[in-house]
Design a protein around this motif. Structure first.
Motif, PDB file in Angstrom:
ATOM      1  N   GLY B 373       0.791  -1.230   0.000  1.00 44.29           N
ATOM      2  CA  GLY B 373       0.000   0.000   0.000  1.00 44.29           C
ATOM      3  C   GLY B 373       0.819   1.274   0.000  1.00 44.29           C
ATOM      4  N   VAL B 374       2.125   1.133   0.158  1.00 47.50           N
ATOM      5  CA  VAL B 374       3.008   2.296   0.204  1.00 47.50           C
ATOM      6  C   VAL B 374       2.944   3.030  -1.147  1.00 47.50           C
ATOM      7  N   ARG B 375       3.140   4.347  -1.116  1.00 48.00           N
ATOM      8  CA  ARG B 375       3.122   5.091  -2.373  1.00 48.00           C
ATOM      9  C   ARG B 375       4.544   5.541  -2.754  1.00 48.00           C
ATOM     10  N   ILE B 376       4.931   5.208  -3.953  1.00 42.32           N
ATOM     11  CA  ILE B 376       6.274   5.558  -4.423  1.00 42.32           C
ATOM     12  C   ILE B 376       6.155   6.791  -5.318  1.00 42.32           C
ATOM     13  N   ILE B 377       6.627   7.911  -4.804  1.00 40.00           N
ATOM     14  CA  ILE B 377       6.538   9.177  -5.545  1.00 40.00           C
ATOM     15  C   ILE B 377       7.895   9.398  -6.192  1.00 40.00           C
ATOM     16  N   ASN B 378       7.965   9.000  -7.450  1.00 35.45           N
ATOM     17  CA  ASN B 378       9.248   8.919  -8.129  1.00 35.45           C
ATOM     18  C   ASN B 378       9.254   9.896  -9.300  1.00 35.45           C
ATOM     19  N   PHE B 379      10.184  10.840  -9.257  1.00 34.05           N
ATOM     20  CA  PHE B 379      10.263  11.841 -10.323  1.00 34.05           C
ATOM     21  C   PHE B 379      11.686  12.357 -10.312  1.00 34.05           C
ATOM     22  N   GLY B 380      12.032  13.114 -11.311  1.00 36.60           N
ATOM     23  CA  GLY B 380      13.378  13.660 -11.235  1.00 36.60           C
ATOM     24  C   GLY B 380      13.951  14.120 -12.549  1.00 36.60           C
ATOM     25  N   HIS B 381      15.198  14.574 -12.430  1.00 37.96           N
ATOM     26  CA  HIS B 381      15.950  15.089 -13.560  1.00 37.96           C
ATOM     27  C   HIS B 381      16.507  13.888 -14.331  1.00 37.96           C
ATOM     28  N   LEU B 382      15.653  13.228 -15.086  1.00 37.66           N
ATOM     29  CA  LEU B 382      16.051  11.964 -15.691  1.00 37.66           C
ATOM     30  C   LEU B 382      17.243  12.118 -16.628  1.00 37.66           C
ATOM     31  N   GLY B 383      17.316  13.264 -17.289  1.00 39.99           N
ATOM     32  CA  GLY B 383      18.443  13.508 -18.193  1.00 39.99           C
ATOM     33  C   GLY B 383      19.794  13.341 -17.515  1.00 39.99           C
ATOM     34  N   ASP B 384      19.859  13.554 -16.211  1.00 39.98           N
ATOM     35  CA  ASP B 384      21.095  13.375 -15.448  1.00 39.98           C
ATOM     36  C   ASP B 384      21.122  12.051 -14.696  1.00 39.98           C
ATOM     37  N   GLY B 385      20.107  11.213 -14.866  1.00 40.93           N
ATOM     38  CA  GLY B 385      20.032   9.977 -14.082  1.00 40.93           C
ATOM     39  C   GLY B 385      19.646  10.223 -12.627  1.00 40.93           C
ATOM     40  N   ASN B 386      19.138  11.416 -12.349  1.00 41.98           N
ATOM     41  CA  ASN B 386      18.859  11.828 -10.966  1.00 41.98           C
ATOM     42  C   ASN B 386      17.380  11.640 -10.635  1.00 41.98           C
ATOM     43  N   LEU B 387      17.105  10.715  -9.721  1.00 45.30           N
ATOM     44  CA  LEU B 387      15.739  10.463  -9.270  1.00 45.30           C
ATOM     45  C   LEU B 387      15.523  11.041  -7.879  1.00 45.30           C
ATOM     46  N   HIS B 388      14.326  11.604  -7.684  1.00 39.20           N
ATOM     47  CA  HIS B 388      13.877  11.848  -6.320  1.00 39.20           C
ATOM     48  C   HIS B 388      12.897  10.729  -6.013  1.00 39.20           C
ATOM     49  N   TYR B 389      13.436   9.711  -5.365  1.00 39.24           N
ATOM     50  CA  TYR B 389      12.716   8.454  -5.159  1.00 39.24           C
ATOM     51  C   TYR B 389      12.173   8.472  -3.732  1.00 39.24           C
ATOM     52  N   ASN B 390      10.919   8.936  -3.624  1.00 29.79           N
ATOM     53  CA  ASN B 390      10.374   9.204  -2.296  1.00 29.79           C
ATOM     54  C   ASN B 390       9.254   8.234  -1.932  1.00 29.79           C
ATOM     55  N   ILE B 391       9.204   7.868  -0.673  1.00 27.14           N
ATOM     56  CA  ILE B 391       8.249   6.867  -0.203  1.00 27.14           C
ATOM     57  C   ILE B 391       7.285   7.517   0.788  1.00 27.14           C
ATOM     58  N   ALA B 392       5.985   7.393   0.477  1.00 23.98           N
ATOM     59  CA  ALA B 392       4.973   7.939   1.391  1.00 23.98           C
ATOM     60  C   ALA B 392       4.135   6.797   1.985  1.00 23.98           C
ATOM     61  N   ALA B 393       3.688   7.016   3.199  1.00 21.60           N
ATOM     62  CA  ALA B 393       2.875   6.015   3.901  1.00 21.60           C
ATOM     63  C   ALA B 393       1.648   5.647   3.067  1.00 21.60           C
ATOM     64  N   PRO B 394       1.115   4.425   3.247  1.00 23.23           N
ATOM     65  CA  PRO B 394      -0.134   4.063   2.553  1.00 23.23           C
ATOM     66  C   PRO B 394      -1.241   5.044   2.925  1.00 23.23           C
ATOM     67  N   GLN B 395      -2.209   5.177   2.018  1.00 19.67           N
ATOM     68  CA  GLN B 395      -3.406   5.988   2.296  1.00 19.67           C
ATOM     69  C   GLN B 395      -3.973   5.578   3.655  1.00 19.67           C
ATOM     70  N   GLY B 396      -4.293   6.558   4.483  1.00 14.04           N
ATOM     71  CA  GLY B 396      -4.965   6.255   5.741  1.00 14.04           C
ATOM     72  C   GLY B 396      -4.025   5.910   6.890  1.00 14.04           C
ATOM     73  N   VAL B 397      -2.755   5.717   6.593  1.00 15.85           N
ATOM     74  CA  VAL B 397      -1.785   5.447   7.667  1.00 15.85           C
ATOM     75  C   VAL B 397      -1.104   6.770   8.037  1.00 15.85           C
ATOM     76  N   ALA B 398      -0.955   7.018   9.352  1.00 10.93           N
ATOM     77  CA  ALA B 398      -0.353   8.284   9.790  1.00 10.93           C
ATOM     78  C   ALA B 398       1.099   8.339   9.355  1.00 10.93           C
ATOM     79  N   PRO B 399       1.466   9.370   8.549  1.00 11.69           N
ATOM     80  CA  PRO B 399       2.826   9.425   8.002  1.00 11.69           C
ATOM     81  C   PRO B 399       3.909   9.405   9.084  1.00 11.69           C
ATOM     82  N   LYS B 400       3.715  10.202  10.135  1.00 14.28           N
ATOM     83  CA  LYS B 400       4.785  10.303  11.140  1.00 14.28           C
ATOM     84  C   LYS B 400       5.087   8.946  11.764  1.00 14.28           C
ATOM     85  N   GLU B 401       4.017   8.238  12.103  1.00  9.74           N
ATOM     86  CA  GLU B 401       4.181   6.941  12.748  1.00  9.74           C
ATOM     87  C   GLU B 401       4.813   5.939  11.766  1.00  9.74           C
ATOM     88  N   PHE B 402       4.316   5.969  10.538  1.00 10.61           N
ATOM     89  CA  PHE B 402       4.884   5.076   9.514  1.00 10.61           C
ATOM     90  C   PHE B 402       6.389   5.337   9.350  1.00 10.61           C
TER      91      PHE B 402
END
Lengths: 472, 472
Positions: B373-402
């Motif tokens: 259920g985790v959300r992978i928010i993946n975007f970035g400067h692909l031309g440089d091979g640079n990803l901002h590969y970010n992981i967010a808690a599943p919907q409905g799960v408190a982010p801080k606790e996760f």
């Protein structure tokens, strides 16, 4: 002790790769310009970085210094051993494998002993340009190009060797192997060790392999020679091309009339196709990835503009590849023509473009006033602000005698002018042993002490190429 | 002792520029992402490098450490003091003069406290582009950009901050001023001190001024969004643009569907103009110095080619500047949408382009298997091979606790994958204090020891920004 050392060396590397006989060593002991001839305990020809690591350990425990060497084509004696006979020359020519061409990543991974021209050809076979290009490319090696941060004719568009390098493998002065062979365009994980080794001329570590950038091959190149009246117009012309052609501009070489007259004298087939011996002839090259028609039109438009602004008085566009090559040959033969004329005093300098006109006027006047009849053979990669500002004896005066008498004061005069205009006393040839003495004054005390601190930190035993670049 | 130190400090710099009251100090003590809040003896606001040199001397004799600071917008806590209260923060914002724009040489000379956006504007007013561009440009300062070797959206064409820098002025840990403010494209006179200070995050010296490159302003830019099915096609599309458009390609940003859905949720006006929620949306920007017609035609030709090769399934070309800006805003608002959604686990990584597809498949699968259920928010400067590969808690799960429960193992998982594919754990954000601990393992023992040797050599007293980048 020597025998014991050589015996131990033979346990690391097969004895056929340890040259100790005089006639075997001889080809490795004199620099390209024949200014320095050194001695060596042995010439060692390793095949792997592990062998080199072991050799460094052995040398460290025996206090034997190591002079790393590639194609030995440097202009400053940086890869030539000293007179002691207690150094070994570590020549990397056997480490000449191209390890990988990564097409999607546009990188090539190489051992340090690869010859530059072979790299260019391997890249071209896959549709890529490896942009580093210089006179010695048939024999210089990428390890030496990296160690000296070599320049050449493509710097204007693609940068120096440093700018083409993404990753390195280095054997340190401790005999450890740093594997930094990564092909990444972005990597902010700590100090820039890569650029510290690049340009350090083998004094901080031994570069054994590298990951270098590749570029798509251009599909069309157009070369032109234009006649310009003065340096101010030459700079304005450069700025015009930078603005209109931007990165299509891959060559911008300036040649004075005196340079081309000398070339014509020694190579009669190489006459300047521009009429009337213009004061300055500029070679301009555009490279395009779109189409021949596109780049041809762009070149004509910019030249038209330059005519209308009275920046140029004449232009010849090469009508085919062989004429384009002839233009470049004329440029490249200036150095050979000078050699034919006898030894001359060379200065490989950079001046900020905004100060170039003043620098040349002023320095020419000082030189001509002090040394009447002297010939100033001035040409260079103007797009980078890089002049080869060379002084030849007056007609009829014996060059050797003239140089013996005047070398020191002429160097002092030119370098003082370089300081005045905030330039560099070594644009692309490095320091080696040739410019070791002048470096402290040129860099200033603070930078020079920083360099010494770095050398002491990375090579406390002063094992690697001592008395090159900095003495500690 | 503290009082005596402050008294001596007041002899160097007017007391209004020495902040010691809590409410005056407070704005300088917490980093941009609010991960770190430190304490400081004082916030010191010098005006000149001579003042800084004197301050360094005084701190050295009192064993008080210095944390250099610019706009304080870094992501790794590199400019935030520690908890001891025994450090001073040296904020350079008063050193904000543009010293010179040299048009012929295409360089700009700046004090370290100049705000990036002001530099861009000053350059544009003279017809030049200063290409460094990043989210924080309204408040970050060039000294900080240099200290962290900042990246941003223009790296693909113009390189990182390092690549834009020609010369530096630096106050060393000895309290000396190195004047290396030269605007030269070629300068092979010894070790590359410039690049050693660039990216060292204020741990080796305090950058006080710089000479940076300028480029001619493009006259036309075209921006497009294209729909792509998978990473393999995205890389092939990049290679196609690199081959056909070469240096006209100034932007190539990849956004996953998950990233854009989240952006749309929090910013409903920012819907993806491409229909059908494609798996990958790529923003492509071309910049031209010839004409609007030329670049528009080139873009259409390449897109046509991409359609025919089935690399893309849809494309929208921005019809005007405001639509182009909207495309970029959508890209930039991913980070803000994530923040709206609550804290997430960020990874600023580079992967060689040839390995990116495997990296993403593999890492996505590992993460999704372990954290359903985790959300992978993946975007970035692909031309440089640079990803901002970010992981967010599943919907409905408190982010801080996760995050509290999973931060460590998720970072470990992602970084282990980065190692496996020979990438970088910090593409453009640096090390600071955030990544200090992981750095030894990432760099390897040899490189890490080299870094420590350099730090000890240049700052033996460990005075400058201690426990950032490396601990000695």
């Amino acid at each position: 002790m020597t025998d014991k050392f050589l015996e131990q060396l033979r346990q690391i590397i097969d004895q056929q790769y340890i040259l100790t006989a005089d006639h075997d060593k001889e080809p490795y002991l004199t620099d390209w310009r024949k200014r320095y001839t050194g001695k060596a305990l042995a010439i060692v020809l390793p095949r792997t970085s592990s062998e080199i690591a072991k050799i460094v350990h052995l040398c460290a425990s025996n206090n034997i210094c190591i002079v790393p060497q590639g194609g030995h084509t440097g202009f400053c004696g940086g890869a030539t051993p000293d007179q002691s006979g207690n150094q070994i020359v570590l020549n990397l020519k056997r480490m000449n494998s191209i390890l990988q061409i990564d097409e999607a990543n546009q990188t090539i991974t190489l051992e340090a002993g690869c010859i530059l021209q072979n790299i260019q050809e391997a890249a071209a076979a896959k549709g890529f340009l490896f942009p580093l290009s210089l006179g010695a490319e048939g024999s210089c090696m990428i390890g030496g190009n990296l160690a000296t941060n070599a320049g050449g004719t493509n710097v204007l568009r693609y940068g120096n060797t440093r700018d083409l390098c993404l990753g390195l493998e280095v054997v340190t002065a401790k005999g450890e192997i740093w594997n930094g062979l990564k092909g990444l365009r972005k990597d902010n994980t700590g100090y820039d060790l890569r650029d510290l080794f690049v340009g350090s001329e083998g004094t901080l570590g031994i570069i054994t392999a590298a990951v270098m950038k590749l570029y798509p091959l251009p599909i069309s190149q157009w070369t032109t020679l234009v006649a310009v009246d003065d340096v101010r117009s030459t700079i304005a012309l450069l700025n015009l091309f930078q603005k209109r052609a931007t990165s299509l501009l891959t060559g911008f070489e300036m040649m004075t009339n005196e340079s081309l007259v000398l070339t014509h004298k020694h190579f009669p087939q190489m006459g300047n196709p521009l009429k009337g011996n213009p004061p300055y002839t500029v070679l301009i090259e555009l490279s395009d990835h779109e189409s021949e028609a596109h780049v041809r039109q762009l070149l004509e438009d910019i030249l038209q503009d330059a005519f209308e602004s009275e920046l140029i008085s004449d232009a010849v566009i090469a009508s085919n590849l062989s004429q384009a090559n002839a233009f470049w040959h004329m440029r490249e033969h200036i150095t050979l023509a000078q050699a034919e004329e006898g030894a001359n005093l060379k200065h490989d300098i950079t001046i900020p473009l905004s100060a170039l006109d003043d620098f040349m006027r002023d320095t020419d006047a000082l030189i001509r006033a002090k040394y009447p009849g002297v010939r100033i053979i001035n040409f260079g990669h103007l797009g980078d602000g890089n002049l080869h500002y060379n002084i030849a004896a007056p007609q009829g005066v014996a060059p050797k005698e003239f140089n013996r008498l005047n070398e020191k004061p002429i160097h002092e005069l030119v370098y003082a002018q370089v300081e005045r205009f905030r330039g560099s006393i070594s644009a692309e040839h490095g320091v080696g042993q040739l410019k070791l003495e002048g470096l402290r004054a040129h860099k200033g005390e603070v930078a020079h002490e920083l360099m010494k601190s770095v050398k002491r930190a990375l090579d406390p035993q002063n094992l690697l190429n001592p008395h090159k670049v900095v003495s500690i």
